[in-house]
Write a protein that holds these residues in place. Structure first.
Motif, short mmCIF file in Angstrom:
data_model
loop_
_atom_site.label_atom_id
_atom_site.label_comp_id
_atom_site.label_asym_id
_atom_site.label_seq_id
_atom_site.Cartn_x
_atom_site.Cartn_y
_atom_site.Cartn_z
N GLY A 88 0.82 -1.20 0.00
CA GLY A 88 0.00 0.00 0.00
C GLY A 88 0.86 1.26 0.00
N ILE A 89 0.20 2.41 -0.06
CA ILE A 89 0.91 3.70 -0.09
C ILE A 89 0.53 4.47 1.16
CG2 ILE A 89 1.26 5.83 -1.40
CD1 ILE A 89 0.35 4.32 -3.92
N ARG A 90 1.52 4.75 1.98
CA ARG A 90 1.25 5.36 3.28
C ARG A 90 0.78 6.81 3.12
NH1 ARG A 90 1.91 3.32 8.00
NH2 ARG A 90 2.93 1.50 7.12
N ASP A 91 1.51 7.57 2.29
CA ASP A 91 1.15 8.98 2.08
C ASP A 91 0.87 9.20 0.61
OD1 ASP A 91 1.00 11.73 1.77
OD2 ASP A 91 2.52 12.13 3.29
N LEU A 92 -0.40 9.12 0.25
CA LEU A 92 -0.79 9.16 -1.17
C LEU A 92 -0.48 10.52 -1.79
CD1 LEU A 92 -2.02 7.75 -3.59
CD2 LEU A 92 -4.29 8.39 -2.74
N GLU A 93 -0.73 11.57 -1.04
CA GLU A 93 -0.48 12.91 -1.58
C GLU A 93 1.00 13.06 -1.94
OE1 GLU A 93 -1.11 17.53 -0.28
OE2 GLU A 93 -2.15 16.01 0.90
N LEU A 94 1.84 12.56 -1.07
CA LEU A 94 3.28 12.61 -1.33
C LEU A 94 3.64 11.75 -2.54
CD1 LEU A 94 5.87 13.82 -0.15
CD2 LEU A 94 6.08 11.79 1.31
N ALA A 95 3.06 10.55 -2.61
CA ALA A 95 3.35 9.65 -3.72
C ALA A 95 2.93 10.23 -5.07
CB ALA A 95 2.66 8.30 -3.50
N MET A 96 1.90 11.09 -5.03
CA MET A 96 1.40 11.71 -6.27
C MET A 96 2.24 12.92 -6.69
SD MET A 96 -1.23 10.03 -7.41
CE MET A 96 -1.60 11.28 -8.63
N SER A 111 2.10 10.52 -11.03
CA SER A 111 1.69 11.88 -11.39
C SER A 111 1.56 12.02 -12.90
CB SER A 111 2.69 12.90 -10.84
OG SER A 111 4.01 12.60 -11.27
N GLY A 112 2.47 11.37 -13.63
CA GLY A 112 2.42 11.44 -15.09
C GLY A 112 1.20 10.72 -15.64
N ALA A 113 0.92 9.54 -15.10
CA ALA A 113 -0.23 8.76 -15.56
C ALA A 113 -1.52 9.54 -15.35
CB ALA A 113 -0.29 7.42 -14.84
N PHE A 120 -8.98 9.65 -12.64
CA PHE A 120 -7.88 8.94 -12.00
C PHE A 120 -8.19 8.80 -10.52
CE2 PHE A 120 -3.58 8.50 -10.23
CZ PHE A 120 -2.98 7.66 -11.14
N HIS A 121 -8.09 7.57 -10.03
CA HIS A 121 -8.40 7.36 -8.62
C HIS A 121 -7.47 6.29 -8.02
CE1 HIS A 121 -10.74 7.28 -4.95
NE2 HIS A 121 -10.74 5.96 -5.02
N VAL A 122 -6.95 6.58 -6.85
CA VAL A 122 -6.11 5.61 -6.15
C VAL A 122 -6.81 5.21 -4.86
CG1 VAL A 122 -3.86 5.12 -5.13
CG2 VAL A 122 -4.02 6.69 -7.07
N ASP A 123 -6.95 3.92 -4.70
CA ASP A 123 -7.53 3.36 -3.49
C ASP A 123 -6.43 2.52 -2.85
OD1 ASP A 123 -9.27 2.51 -1.57
OD2 ASP A 123 -10.50 1.28 -2.90
N THR A 124 -5.96 2.93 -1.68
CA THR A 124 -4.84 2.21 -1.10
C THR A 124 -4.95 2.18 0.42
OG1 THR A 124 -2.42 2.03 -1.04
CG2 THR A 124 -3.35 4.27 -0.97
#
Ligand SMILES: Nc1ncnc2c1ncn2[C@@H]1O[C@H](COP(=O)(O)OP(=O)(O)OP(=O)(O)O)[C@@H](O)[C@H]1O
Ligand SMILES: [Mg+2]
Length: 149
Positions: A88-96, A111-113, A120-124
């Protein structure tokens, strides 16, 4: 063949190796072409799929891609969903964020995708996995219609 209205069948593809990534790219290209996406849009979709599938493999430890043709009666589109049961992704905002990476990459995949598609939606969830959903619609180039105007 009967189909649920507005939706064509989905294809589910495994993501466990570089060869799988190549197959996902090829399938996305084929779906996109069949749905009537132009060449530029096709390439955008393949690029987005490539980045997201690679994240599924590299960061998620492998998973699945699901490709679905959409038709809402007005527009045709393509939905691509990438699922893993990884960390999973702990900090999605940072990952984006452009340039953020935990793996020594360029940090431009997510971010590019996002910039290459319409939705675009990330569920993690940490410890449970990640699902990234990307949708693009065929955008029609305005044409001069005889009799219009
Ligand atoms: N499916 C995933 N599971 C867990 N973490 C992920 C997943 N996808 C992305 N991440 C996290 O988000 C970060 C940013 O992803 P992004 O694709 O933007 O960059 P990257 O993969 O590190 O580098 P690249 O530019 O080569 O793609 C990753 O470094 C990783 O920490
Ligand atoms: Mg990446």
């Amino acid at each position: 063949m009967m189909r649920p209205s507005g939706q064509a069948p989905a294809t589910s593809l495994p993501i466990g190796s570089d060869a799988d990534l190549a197959w996902v790219r090829q399938q996305v290209r084929q779906y996109a072409a069949q749905l009537g996406f132009g060449l530029v849009q096709q390439t955008k979709l393949v690029t987005a799929a490539s980045e997201l599938a690679r994240n599924t493999l590299v960061h998620g430890g492998g998973g699945q891609a699901e490709i679905t043709a959409l038709d809402d009666g007005r527009s045709r589109g393509l939905r691509m969903r990438f699922t893993d049961q990884g960390p999973g992704i702990r900090d999605l905002e940072l990952a984006m964020t452009d340039g953020y990476t935990t793996g020594g990459g360029l940090g431009l995949g997510l971010s590019g995708a996002k910039r290459l598609v319409h939705e675009f939606h990330v569920d993690t969830e940490p410890g449970r996995g990640t699902t990234v959903t990307a949708v693009a619609w065929v955008t029609q180039v305005p044409s001069s219609r005889p009799g219009a105007g």
